[in-house]
Design a protein around this motif. Sequence first.
Motif, mmCIF file in Angstrom:
data_model
loop_
_atom_site.group_PDB
_atom_site.id
_atom_site.type_symbol
_atom_site.label_atom_id
_atom_site.label_comp_id
_atom_site.label_asym_id
_atom_site.label_seq_id
_atom_site.Cartn_x
_atom_site.Cartn_y
_atom_site.Cartn_z
ATOM 1 N N ASP A 129 3.192 -6.287 2.696
ATOM 2 C CA ASP A 129 4.306 -5.675 1.075
ATOM 3 C C ASP A 129 2.874 -4.907 1.000
ATOM 4 N N HIS A 130 1.635 -4.805 0.847
ATOM 5 C CA HIS A 130 1.163 -3.252 0.352
ATOM 6 C C HIS A 130 -0.546 -3.698 1.046
ATOM 7 N N VAL A 131 -1.241 -2.092 0.823
ATOM 8 C CA VAL A 131 -2.176 -1.845 1.393
ATOM 9 C C VAL A 131 -2.924 -1.809 -0.369
ATOM 10 N N GLY A 132 -4.450 -2.872 -1.366
ATOM 11 C CA GLY A 132 -4.819 -2.285 -1.981
ATOM 12 C C GLY A 132 -6.330 -1.392 -1.380
ATOM 13 N N ILE A 133 -5.698 -0.206 -2.584
ATOM 14 C CA ILE A 133 -7.346 0.336 -2.824
ATOM 15 C C ILE A 133 -8.224 0.261 -3.620
ATOM 16 N N ALA A 134 -9.643 0.118 -3.309
ATOM 17 C CA ALA A 134 -10.029 -0.114 -4.719
ATOM 18 C C ALA A 134 -10.413 1.091 -5.060
ATOM 19 N N LEU B 249 4.770 10.084 -2.428
ATOM 20 C CA LEU B 249 4.123 8.769 -2.836
ATOM 21 C C LEU B 249 4.644 9.147 -4.306
ATOM 22 N N THR B 250 5.569 8.014 -4.276
ATOM 23 C CA THR B 250 6.149 7.557 -5.864
ATOM 24 C C THR B 250 5.487 6.847 -6.690
ATOM 25 N N VAL B 251 5.031 6.511 -8.219
ATOM 26 C CA VAL B 251 4.594 5.669 -8.216
ATOM 27 C C VAL B 251 6.096 4.890 -9.450
ATOM 28 N N VAL B 252 6.124 2.907 -8.693
ATOM 29 C CA VAL B 252 6.647 2.768 -9.257
ATOM 30 C C VAL B 252 6.873 1.287 -10.532
ATOM 31 N N ALA B 253 5.317 1.632 -10.420
ATOM 32 C CA ALA B 253 5.233 0.472 -11.306
ATOM 33 C C ALA B 253 3.299 0.376 -11.997
ATOM 34 N N ARG B 254 3.102 0.345 -13.065
ATOM 35 C CA ARG B 254 1.734 0.197 -12.959
ATOM 36 C C ARG B 254 1.384 -0.722 -14.340
ATOM 37 N N ALA C 41 -1.375 0.753 -10.352
ATOM 38 C CA ALA C 41 -0.050 1.032 -10.067
ATOM 39 C C ALA C 41 0.268 1.048 -8.108
ATOM 40 N N MET C 42 1.252 0.893 -8.452
ATOM 41 C CA MET C 42 1.893 0.456 -7.020
ATOM 42 C C MET C 42 2.870 1.794 -6.741
ATOM 43 N N GLY D 185 11.972 -7.504 0.286
ATOM 44 C CA GLY D 185 10.989 -6.485 -0.336
ATOM 45 C C GLY D 185 10.565 -5.335 -0.389
ATOM 46 N N GLY D 186 9.918 -4.726 -0.723
ATOM 47 C CA GLY D 186 9.665 -2.969 -0.472
ATOM 48 C C GLY D 186 8.450 -3.140 0.320
ATOM 49 N N SER D 187 7.217 -1.794 0.796
ATOM 50 C CA SER D 187 6.169 -1.689 1.234
ATOM 51 C C SER D 187 5.195 -0.818 0.216
ATOM 52 N N TYR D 188 4.400 -0.513 -0.773
ATOM 53 C CA TYR D 188 3.719 -0.135 -0.847
ATOM 54 C C TYR D 188 2.321 0.320 -0.654
ATOM 55 N N ILE D 189 1.967 1.469 -1.854
ATOM 56 C CA ILE D 189 0.385 1.309 -1.406
ATOM 57 C C ILE D 189 -0.246 0.865 -2.954
#
Length: 145
Positions: free
Chosen positions: A6-11, A28-33, A44-45, A54-58
């Motif tokens: 689903d996503h990779v979370g980056i600190a 890439l495009t931000v789709v949610a904050r 931000a996703m 579902g999608g996949s995100y950073i």
Amino acid sequence: MFMRIDHVGIACHDLEEKIAFFERTFELTVVAREVNEEQGVKEAMLHIADGQGGGSYIQLLEPLGPDTPVGKFLAKRGEGVHHVAFGVPDVAQALETIGGRGVRLLDEKPRHGSMGSSIAFLHPKDVGGMLTELVQAPERGADTT
Ligand code: CMX
Ligand code: CO
């Protein structure tokens, strides 16, 4: 059990700066904050692709303070990959199954995640050093606020 990453979370220390870098460098495009007080993050996703369920995100993560999971991670390790999240059809069911296999659950029941999802975390020490998140996408047509 897992349908996709689903996503990779980056600190990171500075969310706006990292968003600009990912947009500029990888197109890439931000789709949610969102601000998620419970998780102690401003996030931000950025959309990569659509997959099964579902999608996949950073997911870019800035801590709301030092005494939060991401705040502590930054102090100890600096910026970088914080967690990997897998899409599952049912988080509660997955927690029961995975917990039954001896992995410590950081959440006994699902919590609120990005874009209306349900999430839960597994202890990194029981998953080869990788903080692992389970994500269930919201029901299609459901209110995602
Ligand atoms: N990845 C891999 N290992 C990690 C880690 C991470 N992100 N965070 C901590 N660890 C390791 C530590 O290095 C430490 O190992 P050592 O004992 O060998 O040094 C061990 O796990 C325990 O860490 P700690 O610093 O003592 O414990 P913390 O109080 O920092 O808690 C954790 C760590 C994983 C339990 C906590 O961060 C947590 O509950 N995380 C889940 C929630 C979360 O991360 N929310 C933010 C993201 C929200 C979202 O994705 O929407
Ligand atoms: Co996440």
